[in-house]
Scaffold this active site. Structure first.
Site, PDB file in Angstrom:
ATOM      1  CD  GLU A   1      -2.363 -28.200   8.896  1.00 37.72           C
ATOM      2  OE1 GLU A   1      -2.304 -28.821   7.854  1.00 37.72           O
ATOM      3  OE2 GLU A   1      -2.065 -27.007   9.342  1.00 37.72           O
TER       4      GLU A   1
ATOM      5  CD  GLU B   1       3.399 -25.773   6.605  1.00 35.61           C
ATOM      6  OE1 GLU B   1       4.034 -25.602   5.569  1.00 35.61           O
ATOM      7  OE2 GLU B   1       2.418 -26.557   6.467  1.00 35.61           O
TER       8      GLU B   1
HETATM    9  O1  G3I Z   1      -9.919 -19.337  -3.636  1.00 38.08           O
HETATM   10  C1  G3I Z   1      -8.942 -19.270  -4.947  1.00 38.08           C
HETATM   11  C2  G3I Z   1     -10.131 -19.105  -6.095  1.00 38.08           C
HETATM   12  O2  G3I Z   1     -10.750 -17.762  -6.101  1.00 38.08           O
HETATM   13  C3  G3I Z   1      -9.055 -19.244  -7.379  1.00 38.08           C
HETATM   14  O3  G3I Z   1      -9.925 -19.283  -8.555  1.00 38.08           O
HETATM   15  C4  G3I Z   1      -8.269 -20.360  -7.354  1.00 38.08           C
HETATM   16  C5  G3I Z   1      -7.384 -20.610  -8.323  1.00 38.08           C
HETATM   17  O4  G3I Z   1      -6.253 -21.460  -8.230  1.00 38.08           O
HETATM   18  O5  G3I Z   1      -7.594 -20.393  -6.124  1.00 38.08           O
HETATM   19  C6  G3I Z   1      -8.472 -20.424  -4.938  1.00 38.08           C
HETATM   20  O6  G3I Z   1      -7.460 -20.561  -3.857  1.00 38.08           O
HETATM   21  C7  G3I Z   1      -6.949 -21.686  -3.599  1.00 38.08           C
HETATM   22  C8  G3I Z   1      -7.048 -22.115  -2.013  1.00 38.08           C
HETATM   23  O7  G3I Z   1      -6.702 -23.264  -1.588  1.00 38.08           O
HETATM   24  C9  G3I Z   1      -8.796 -22.330  -1.912  1.00 38.08           C
HETATM   25  O8  G3I Z   1      -9.219 -23.257  -2.515  1.00 38.08           O
HETATM   26  C10 G3I Z   1      -5.283 -21.465  -3.569  1.00 38.08           C
HETATM   27  O9  G3I Z   1      -5.094 -21.574  -5.051  1.00 38.08           O
HETATM   28  C11 G3I Z   1      -4.704 -22.982  -3.204  1.00 38.08           C
HETATM   29  O10 G3I Z   1      -3.303 -22.728  -3.269  1.00 38.08           O
HETATM   30  C12 G3I Z   1      -5.370 -23.066  -1.660  1.00 38.08           C
HETATM   31  O11 G3I Z   1      -4.673 -24.350  -1.179  1.00 38.08           O
HETATM   32  C13 G3I Z   1      -4.690 -24.690   0.189  1.00 38.08           C
HETATM   33  C14 G3I Z   1      -3.106 -24.729   0.521  1.00 38.08           C
HETATM   34  O12 G3I Z   1      -2.969 -24.919   2.012  1.00 38.08           O
HETATM   35  C15 G3I Z   1      -2.259 -23.044   0.474  1.00 38.08           C
HETATM   36  O13 G3I Z   1      -2.964 -22.292   1.029  1.00 38.08           O
HETATM   37  C16 G3I Z   1      -5.228 -25.912   0.522  1.00 38.08           C
HETATM   38  O14 G3I Z   1      -6.657 -25.736   0.355  1.00 38.08           O
HETATM   39  C17 G3I Z   1      -5.268 -26.009   1.828  1.00 38.08           C
HETATM   40  O15 G3I Z   1      -5.918 -27.500   2.263  1.00 38.08           O
HETATM   41  C18 G3I Z   1      -3.543 -26.244   2.416  1.00 38.08           C
HETATM   42  O16 G3I Z   1      -3.659 -26.473   3.773  1.00 38.08           O
HETATM   43  C19 G3I Z   1      -2.508 -26.472   4.243  1.00 38.08           C
HETATM   44  C20 G3I Z   1      -2.261 -25.842   5.687  1.00 38.08           C
HETATM   45  O17 G3I Z   1      -2.810 -24.556   5.507  1.00 38.08           O
HETATM   46  C21 G3I Z   1      -0.923 -25.940   6.471  1.00 38.08           C
HETATM   47  N1  G3I Z   1      -0.396 -27.100   6.272  1.00 38.08           N
HETATM   48  C22 G3I Z   1      -0.587 -27.872   5.136  1.00 38.08           C
HETATM   49  C23 G3I Z   1      -1.844 -27.903   4.393  1.00 38.08           C
HETATM   50  C24 G3I Z   1      -1.875 -28.473   3.313  1.00 38.08           C
HETATM   51  O18 G3I Z   1      -1.170 -28.181   2.093  1.00 38.08           O
END
Ligand code: G3I
Length: 368
Positions: free
Chosen positions: A279, A164
């Site tokens: 995705e 991205e």
């Molecule tokens: O694991 C921690 C947990 O320990 C903590 O308590 C919690 C508190 O907020 O956060 C948890 O981590 C989260 C993680 O997902 C695992 O659930 C992060 O906050 C959260 O930001 C993260 O979101 C992910 C996001 O990317 C950002 O990395 C989504 O699951 C994931 O589906 C999303 O995927 C992205 C692709 O990588 C790139 N393309 C877009 C796609 C959708 O946004």
């Protein structure tokens, strides 16, 4: 009968099959489905494609979920376990523990694995944001990519090296995302540094540029191909383009031009790029709250998009971003206003196939 009515009738019939099968039970009255649910990995493989999904850490304690993945997928990618925030608890440590267990799962089930991702403006550990400078940024980026790619060298089908990097709302000539710690510290050069470092540490994995919105945004498509062209002109190895395909259940049908998207895929192929749908999911926020109508609306988008994308010879396969509505990022990031859980994926929250599953299977089966 209109095409849509015909499609709905067709899908309703197929999607009713597993349900009807449930009423076939043996002497002990145990309900069982006597119709083997098709395996998307087999339907894909029959057309020299792959099917897979993004997997999360519930794979290790939700046994129906991991069985579904093992049964349906011949490719997986970690939804979060290989991102900076997951691998780098501190500036001096790399924690591959959890990510390695996903790879062990893949190897045990003869599934290939994609790496996601080596360089992104999100999933930045707090310590990195607090310590990075224009002086140490290149070393931080190259050290991370070197260690991670070396750790998995020879075991990954492909890596999303840079994710991205284009933001058409950013006010600069190349459309590069400026609100990115990597751009702020290193300018556009961070992209070639990332690709060069990754390619130098794994000559087998396909080096991929991954981005979203390419299905409906012609400006973004142009910017992405221009960026890749600039890099390739400098001799940087970029083997593949990842088109994320996070589609909108209502917006897609109004903004998607099959012809324009096909031309884009052809342009990418003409640059020597393999193409992966990386995705895929369908956001049903704007669709009615009735499950059947929602599921058919979502299935319609899967069918219409895949009928174009999968017919392009440069497309090597697809991953959905998750496989069951039981776990979808959309519920957290893009919740429905009626607070009902989203239904964006091929299997429902009970791991049962939906109209979207039938639509994907149908497209795979009809491919020449
Ligand atoms: O694991 C921690 C947990 O320990 C903590 O308590 C919690 C508190 O907020 O956060 C948890 O981590 C989260 C993680 O997902 C695992 O659930 C992060 O906050 C959260 O930001 C993260 O979101 C992910 C996001 O990317 C950002 O990395 C989504 O699951 C994931 O589906 C999303 O995927 C992205 C692709 O990588 C790139 N393309 C877009 C796609 C959708 O946004």
């Amino acid at each position: 009968m209109t095409k849509r009515r015909e499609f709905i009738k067709h899908l309703s019939l197929i999607s009713a099959l597993p349900f009807l099968a449930r009423f076939s039970s043996n002497a002990t009255g145990r309900v069982f489905s006597n119709i083997e649910i098709k395996r998307l990995k087999d339907l894909a493989k029959a057309k020299n494609l792959f099917y897979g999904c993004a997997v999360n850490n519930r794979i290790f304690n939700d046994y129906g979920y991991d069985a579904l993945i093992a049964g349906q997928c011949n490719m997986i990618v970690c939804e979060n376990a290989m991102k900076w925030a997951a691998l780098r608890p501190t500036p001096h440590t790399f924690d591959f523990g959890i990510a390695d267990t996903y790879l062990q799962f893949a190897e045990k089930n003869k599934i290939q694995m994609r790496g996601h991702n080596l360089c992104w403006h999100e999933s930045i550990p707090k310590w990195l944001a607090a310590t990075i400078t224009t002086t140490n940024a290149q070393e931080m980026l190259t050290e991370h990519i070197e260690r991670v790619v070396k750790h998995y060298a020879g075991q990954m089908h492909s890596w999303d090296v840079v994710n991205e990097a284009i933001d058409i709302h950013a006010n600069n000539d190349s459309g590069l995302r400026t609100k990115s710690i990597w751009f702020e510290m290193l300018g556009e050069e961070y992209i070639e540094i990332a690709f060069k470092t990754a390619a130098a540490n794994d000559n087998k994995a396909l080096m991929t540029y991954n981005d979203y919105g390419l299905e409906t945004d012609s400006e973004k498509r142009r910017r992405v191909l221009d960026l890749i062209d600039r890099l390739k002109t400098k001799g940087i190895r970029i083997d593949a383009l990842g088109t994320q395909a996070h589609l909108d259940g209502v917006g897609f049908v109004n903004n998607f031009s099959a012809n324009e998207y096909q031309l884009f895929l052809n342009d990418a192929a003409d640059m020597g790029l393999k193409i992966f749908i990386t995705e895929l999911d369908v956001n049903d926020q704007q669709l009615p709250n009735n499950n059947d109508d929602r599921d058919l609306g979502v299935a319609h988008v899967y069918r219409d998009f895949l009928n174009v994308a999968l017919t392009n010879p440069a497309v090597y396969g697809l991953l959905t971003w998750g496989i069951t509505d039981r776990y979808s990022w959309l519920d957290h990031i893009k919740p429905r206003t009626d607070r009902l859980p989203q239904r964006p994926l091929p299997f429902d929250e009970h791991l049962q196939p939906k109209a979207a599953f039938n639509a994907i299977a149908d497209v795979f089966e009809r491919l020449k």
